[in-house]
Design an enzyme around this catalytic site. Structure first.
Site, PDB file in Angstrom:
ATOM      1  N   HIS A   1     -25.107  16.167  42.432  1.00 60.22           N
ATOM      2  CA  HIS A   1     -24.130  15.364  41.698  1.00 60.22           C
ATOM      3  C   HIS A   1     -22.960  15.051  42.612  1.00 60.22           C
ATOM      4  O   HIS A   1     -22.683  15.779  43.554  1.00 60.22           O
ATOM      5  CB  HIS A   1     -23.655  16.074  40.429  1.00 60.22           C
ATOM      6  CG  HIS A   1     -23.051  17.419  40.649  1.00 60.22           C
ATOM      7  ND1 HIS A   1     -23.797  18.531  40.978  1.00 60.22           N
ATOM      8  CD2 HIS A   1     -21.766  17.837  40.585  1.00 60.22           C
ATOM      9  CE1 HIS A   1     -23.007  19.576  41.099  1.00 60.22           C
ATOM     10  NE2 HIS A   1     -21.764  19.181  40.883  1.00 60.22           N
TER      11      HIS A   1
ATOM     12  N   ASP B   1     -16.545  14.907  33.389  1.00 62.09           N
ATOM     13  CA  ASP B   1     -16.624  16.340  33.685  1.00 62.09           C
ATOM     14  C   ASP B   1     -15.898  17.091  32.565  1.00 62.09           C
ATOM     15  O   ASP B   1     -14.779  16.720  32.197  1.00 62.09           O
ATOM     16  CB  ASP B   1     -15.978  16.623  35.042  1.00 62.09           C
ATOM     17  CG  ASP B   1     -16.298  17.999  35.578  1.00 62.09           C
ATOM     18  OD1 ASP B   1     -16.204  18.986  34.819  1.00 62.09           O
ATOM     19  OD2 ASP B   1     -16.619  18.110  36.775  1.00 62.09           O
TER      20      ASP B   1
ATOM     21  N   HIS C   1     -18.859  14.053  42.503  1.00 61.11           N
ATOM     22  CA  HIS C   1     -17.653  14.001  41.688  1.00 61.11           C
ATOM     23  C   HIS C   1     -16.885  12.722  41.988  1.00 61.11           C
ATOM     24  O   HIS C   1     -16.672  12.376  43.161  1.00 61.11           O
ATOM     25  CB  HIS C   1     -16.739  15.198  42.012  1.00 61.11           C
ATOM     26  CG  HIS C   1     -17.327  16.512  41.669  1.00 61.11           C
ATOM     27  ND1 HIS C   1     -17.015  17.188  40.511  1.00 61.11           N
ATOM     28  CD2 HIS C   1     -18.219  17.295  42.334  1.00 61.11           C
ATOM     29  CE1 HIS C   1     -17.677  18.320  40.479  1.00 61.11           C
ATOM     30  NE2 HIS C   1     -18.422  18.414  41.576  1.00 61.11           N
TER      31      HIS C   1
ATOM     32  N   ASN D   1     -20.663  18.543  46.980  1.00 60.87           N
ATOM     33  CA  ASN D   1     -20.812  19.888  47.548  1.00 60.87           C
ATOM     34  C   ASN D   1     -22.289  20.264  47.647  1.00 60.87           C
ATOM     35  O   ASN D   1     -23.065  19.956  46.747  1.00 60.87           O
ATOM     36  CB  ASN D   1     -20.095  20.910  46.658  1.00 60.87           C
ATOM     37  CG  ASN D   1     -18.634  20.575  46.456  1.00 60.87           C
ATOM     38  OD1 ASN D   1     -17.940  20.212  47.390  1.00 60.87           O
ATOM     39  ND2 ASN D   1     -18.173  20.685  45.222  1.00 60.87           N
TER      40      ASN D   1
END
Length: 136
Positions: free
Chosen positions: A101, A32, A103, A88
């Site tokens: 995606h 990230d 995390h 999310n």
């Protein structure tokens, strides 16, 4: 399937450079660029799905298996003390890129990062109403 304006589709296509940790025919894992902690990475399917709702069940299972494999590997290599897996869906939930995606966030003692919700205090009647709403 690619969406022209999707930044993750552009990363997957190699149009935008990334720090790739893993790649196969269906998934790409990158660091990230705005990490919560050292080693914060993202798992992205190469096919475009806006969120978990759109992600096929088989792909969802693949993502969980890949997350576990990477979490174990990253814990060993980074010597982190714990791990958060965060996913999310929708703006209200904090999703900022409409390409599914997950995390992978390595956690370190005293890293200062807080991933926390404020616990509510529903009474038994409220819990019962919610249960009925969901199960009926």
């Amino acid at each position: 399937m690619k969406q022209e304006q999707c930044i993750f589709c552009k990363i997957i296509a190699g149009e935008i450079p990334s720090h790739t940790l893993y790649e196969d025919e269906n998934y790409k894992i990158i660091l990230d660029v705005g990490p919560a902690t050292k080693g914060h990475a993202l798992i992205m399917p190469k096919s475009h799905y806006a969120d978990f709702y759109e992600l096929p069940e088989e792909a969802a299972a693949d993502v969980i298996k890949l997350a576990k494999k990477m979490m174990i590997h990253m814990t060993d290599k980074l010597k982190c003390d714990g791990f958060n897996l965060v996913q999310n869906n929708g703006e209200a939930a904090g999703q900022t890129v409409n390409h599914f995606h997950m995390h992978l966030i390595p956690r370190y003692k005293n890293d200062g990062e807080i991933l926390k919700y404020i616990a509510g205090e529903p009474d038994r009647e409220e819990l019962e109403r919610i249960k009925r709403t969901i199960t009926e």
